[in-house]
Design a protein around this motif. Structure first.
Motif, mmCIF file in Angstrom:
data_model
loop_
_atom_site.group_PDB
_atom_site.id
_atom_site.type_symbol
_atom_site.label_atom_id
_atom_site.label_comp_id
_atom_site.label_asym_id
_atom_site.label_seq_id
_atom_site.Cartn_x
_atom_site.Cartn_y
_atom_site.Cartn_z
ATOM 1 N N ALA A 214 0.829 -1.204 0.000
ATOM 2 C CA ALA A 214 0.000 0.000 0.000
ATOM 3 C C ALA A 214 0.863 1.255 0.000
ATOM 4 O O ALA A 214 0.599 2.221 -0.736
ATOM 5 C CB ALA A 214 -0.931 -0.008 1.212
ATOM 6 N N LEU A 215 1.911 1.265 0.805
ATOM 7 C CA LEU A 215 2.808 2.417 0.872
ATOM 8 C C LEU A 215 3.483 2.661 -0.475
ATOM 9 O O LEU A 215 3.553 3.798 -0.961
ATOM 10 C CB LEU A 215 3.856 2.197 1.966
ATOM 11 N N HIS A 216 3.963 1.592 -1.090
ATOM 12 C CA HIS A 216 4.633 1.694 -2.391
ATOM 13 C C HIS A 216 3.679 2.281 -3.433
ATOM 14 O O HIS A 216 4.048 3.192 -4.191
ATOM 15 C CB HIS A 216 5.111 0.309 -2.825
ATOM 16 N N ALA A 217 2.447 1.772 -3.473
ATOM 17 C CA ALA A 217 1.478 2.232 -4.469
ATOM 18 C C ALA A 217 1.111 3.698 -4.244
ATOM 19 O O ALA A 217 1.014 4.476 -5.202
ATOM 20 C CB ALA A 217 0.233 1.357 -4.430
ATOM 21 N N CYS A 218 0.906 4.087 -2.990
ATOM 22 C CA CYS A 218 0.541 5.482 -2.697
ATOM 23 C C CYS A 218 1.626 6.452 -3.133
ATOM 24 O O CYS A 218 1.338 7.518 -3.694
ATOM 25 C CB CYS A 218 0.263 5.654 -1.207
ATOM 26 N N LYS A 219 2.874 6.108 -2.871
ATOM 27 C CA LYS A 219 3.982 6.979 -3.272
ATOM 28 C C LYS A 219 3.968 7.200 -4.785
ATOM 29 O O LYS A 219 4.201 8.320 -5.262
ATOM 30 C CB LYS A 219 5.316 6.371 -2.828
ATOM 31 N N ILE A 220 3.711 6.150 -5.529
ATOM 32 C CA ILE A 220 3.688 6.274 -6.987
ATOM 33 C C ILE A 220 2.550 7.181 -7.430
ATOM 34 O O ILE A 220 2.723 8.042 -8.298
ATOM 35 C CB ILE A 220 3.564 4.881 -7.646
ATOM 36 N N VAL A 221 1.365 6.998 -6.855
ATOM 37 C CA VAL A 221 0.210 7.793 -7.268
ATOM 38 C C VAL A 221 0.457 9.278 -7.046
ATOM 39 O O VAL A 221 0.217 10.108 -7.935
ATOM 40 C CB VAL A 221 -1.065 7.342 -6.524
ATOM 41 N N PHE A 222 0.953 9.629 -5.873
ATOM 42 C CA PHE A 222 1.189 11.047 -5.592
ATOM 43 C C PHE A 222 2.288 11.633 -6.484
ATOM 44 O O PHE A 222 2.315 12.837 -6.727
ATOM 45 C CB PHE A 222 1.540 11.246 -4.114
ATOM 46 N N THR A 223 3.170 10.780 -7.002
ATOM 47 C CA THR A 223 4.259 11.270 -7.862
ATOM 48 C C THR A 223 3.872 11.313 -9.332
ATOM 49 O O THR A 223 4.253 12.256 -10.052
ATOM 50 C CB THR A 223 5.508 10.367 -7.693
ATOM 51 N N TYR A 224 3.099 10.314 -9.792
ATOM 52 C CA TYR A 224 2.941 10.140 -11.237
ATOM 53 C C TYR A 224 1.528 10.306 -11.792
ATOM 54 O O TYR A 224 1.371 10.465 -13.009
ATOM 55 C CB TYR A 224 3.452 8.750 -11.656
ATOM 56 N N LEU A 225 0.479 10.274 -10.953
ATOM 57 C CA LEU A 225 -0.871 10.322 -11.514
ATOM 58 C C LEU A 225 -1.137 11.629 -12.254
ATOM 59 O O LEU A 225 -1.677 11.617 -13.370
ATOM 60 C CB LEU A 225 -1.922 10.102 -10.412
ATOM 61 N N LYS A 226 -0.764 12.739 -11.676
ATOM 62 C CA LYS A 226 -1.022 14.016 -12.342
ATOM 63 C C LYS A 226 -0.266 14.094 -13.670
ATOM 64 O O LYS A 226 -0.802 14.596 -14.671
ATOM 65 C CB LYS A 226 -0.633 15.177 -11.435
ATOM 66 N N ARG A 227 0.941 13.562 -13.688
ATOM 67 C CA ARG A 227 1.711 13.556 -14.936
ATOM 68 C C ARG A 227 1.005 12.739 -16.016
ATOM 69 O O ARG A 227 0.915 13.157 -17.180
ATOM 70 C CB ARG A 227 3.122 12.994 -14.698
ATOM 71 N N ALA A 228 0.510 11.563 -15.656
ATOM 72 C CA ALA A 228 -0.193 10.714 -16.625
ATOM 73 C C ALA A 228 -1.468 11.386 -17.107
ATOM 74 O O ALA A 228 -1.857 11.255 -18.275
ATOM 75 C CB ALA A 228 -0.510 9.358 -15.996
ATOM 76 N N TYR A 229 -2.124 12.109 -16.209
ATOM 77 C CA TYR A 229 -3.357 12.825 -16.554
ATOM 78 C C TYR A 229 -3.078 13.962 -17.536
ATOM 79 O O TYR A 229 -3.810 14.150 -18.517
ATOM 80 C CB TYR A 229 -3.989 13.368 -15.270
ATOM 81 N N LEU A 230 -2.009 14.703 -17.300
ATOM 82 C CA LEU A 230 -1.690 15.860 -18.138
ATOM 83 C C LEU A 230 -1.107 15.468 -19.485
ATOM 84 O O LEU A 230 -1.289 16.171 -20.484
ATOM 85 C CB LEU A 230 -0.715 16.789 -17.406
ATOM 86 N N ASP A 231 -0.407 14.331 -19.533
ATOM 87 C CA ASP A 231 0.242 13.898 -20.778
ATOM 88 C C ASP A 231 0.151 12.379 -20.895
ATOM 89 O O ASP A 231 0.949 11.650 -20.310
ATOM 90 C CB ASP A 231 1.702 14.349 -20.795
#
Length: 372
Positions: A214-231
């Protein structure tokens, strides 16, 4: 503390790995399979491409899967498998295609309708055809879970069926397949990843292995989700969100989800809010409530993620939803008092009782009132 960890799904991850489908199926001893696909991939031609690349091992396509798959679709899919004597199933798409395929791969070996097991408490037979899951979204985690969420529109019912027979034999995670997701779907499925991870962590059934995932997945989401959304062509962000999705899937499979998922079902059923967005709507609200658990686990988790406390984590979730164009309220629905009361009543789903803090009707009333 006693705990047990089980993850029987073989995970194959990599860009372009979908082209190895024939070899993967043959490794399971399979000879003729049905591709269960979201309708979008039938119309786009991807389903036909997957069949062509399989070099004859896939012998048909079932593409009649709706966004909230109905029990009648599962029965129809199972009938196709029987009629064509197919010995394995490949699921291509988001959670809907995977949920339909899981149930069909089991029910096809019986003379039953899936309705017999949908929300009835009747245990699913464990015999099933091999299933290969090929997700095209970075969100549901369904490729590594033993859950199939189905809807019975005729009887106004939506609920999950849990069966160890629903675990796919192999999950093929090809981040390239997520490139076609539009921003809105990227956002909704991505926030679902965060819900899976956080709910799995604070679930009453939490355990150390799932906590770490869970910790690993959360760190990724906060780092990369906005980037994937924007591009959507940001290859690194797409690959990392595909990773987060499967990791979060493993984080919640055993502990199960909690209050946010319980509340998502009426929001989706009654108001057609996409599943991930419906789950995310209440996530920061329940994070604040669950911070009151005396063991301090969630406070420690928030700090591991780089936040000062759960309040700051909750603010970050709220802010992320704003940046992604996701709901933080229900103002546009103009809900009446009776509709609020209905949401409170239907939110008393079994997942609600998996929450670490007891969620009362008064809490639900206050929450829904704050959204309108």
């Amino acid at each position: 503390m006693e705990w047990e960890y089980l993850q029987p799904v073989t995970i194959k991850f990599g860009n372009g790995i979908r082209t190895e489908l024939k070899e993967i199926a043959e490794s399971l001893g399979c000879k003729a399979g049905l591709l269960v696909s979201d309708p979008f991939f039938v119309s786009s031609g991807l389903a036909e491409q997957i069949v062509a690349e399989s070099d004859g091992i896939l012998t048909g396509i079932y593409g009649e899967v709706s966004p909230n798959p109905d029990v009648t679709e599962v029965d129809a899919c199972a009938a196709v498998i029987k009629e064509n004597n197919q010995d394995f199933v490949v699921a291509l798409g988001g959670g809907s295609a995977l949920d339909c395929a899981k149930a069909a791969a089991s029910i096809c070996l019986t003379s039953d309708s899936i309705r017999k097991y949908h929300g009835t408490g009747e245990a699913m037979p464990q015999e099933h055809l091999p299933l290969i899951a090929v997700p095209t979204t970075a969100g549901t985690g369904s490729e590594v879970t033993c859950v199939s969420v189905l809807t019975d529109h005729a009887n106004g019912k939506k609920s999950p069926i849990v069966s160890n027979g629903f675990y796919p034999s192999i999950a093929i995670i090809d981040p390239e397949l997520t490139y076609s997701m539009p921003p809105k779907v990227t956002a909704s499925t991505g926030i679902d990843v965060l819900c899976h991870a956080l709910e799995g962590f604070w679930s009453k059934g939490h355990q150390p292995v799932c906590d770490a995932l869970a910790l690993h997945a959360c760190k990724i989401v906060f780092t990369y989700l906005k980037r994937a959304y924007l591009d959507g062509e940001d290859k690194e962000a797409r690959e990392k969100m595909a990773e987060a999705s499967v990791i979060a899937g493993m984080a919640f499979t055993l502990p199960k989800t909690t209050a946010s998922h319980a509340c998502s079902f009426p929001l989706t059923n009654l108001y057609h809010i996409p599943h991930g967005e419906a789950c995310g709507l209440t996530l920061d609200y329940f994070a604040r409530i669950n911070a009151s658990v005396e063991d301090g686990r969630l406070e420690g988790f928030a700090k591991e993620l780089g936040f000062a406390d759960v309040a700051e984590l909750s603010d970050a979730i709220h802010g992320l939803k704003e940046e992604l164009g996701l709901r933080n309220d229900l103002k546009d629905l103009n809900l009446t008092d009776n509709q609020i009361a209905e949401l409170v009543r239907i939110s008393r789903h079994p997942n609600l009782y998996n929450n670490p803090v007891e969620i009362t009707d008064e809490m639900l009333q206050e929450m829904y009132e704050s959204f309108r």
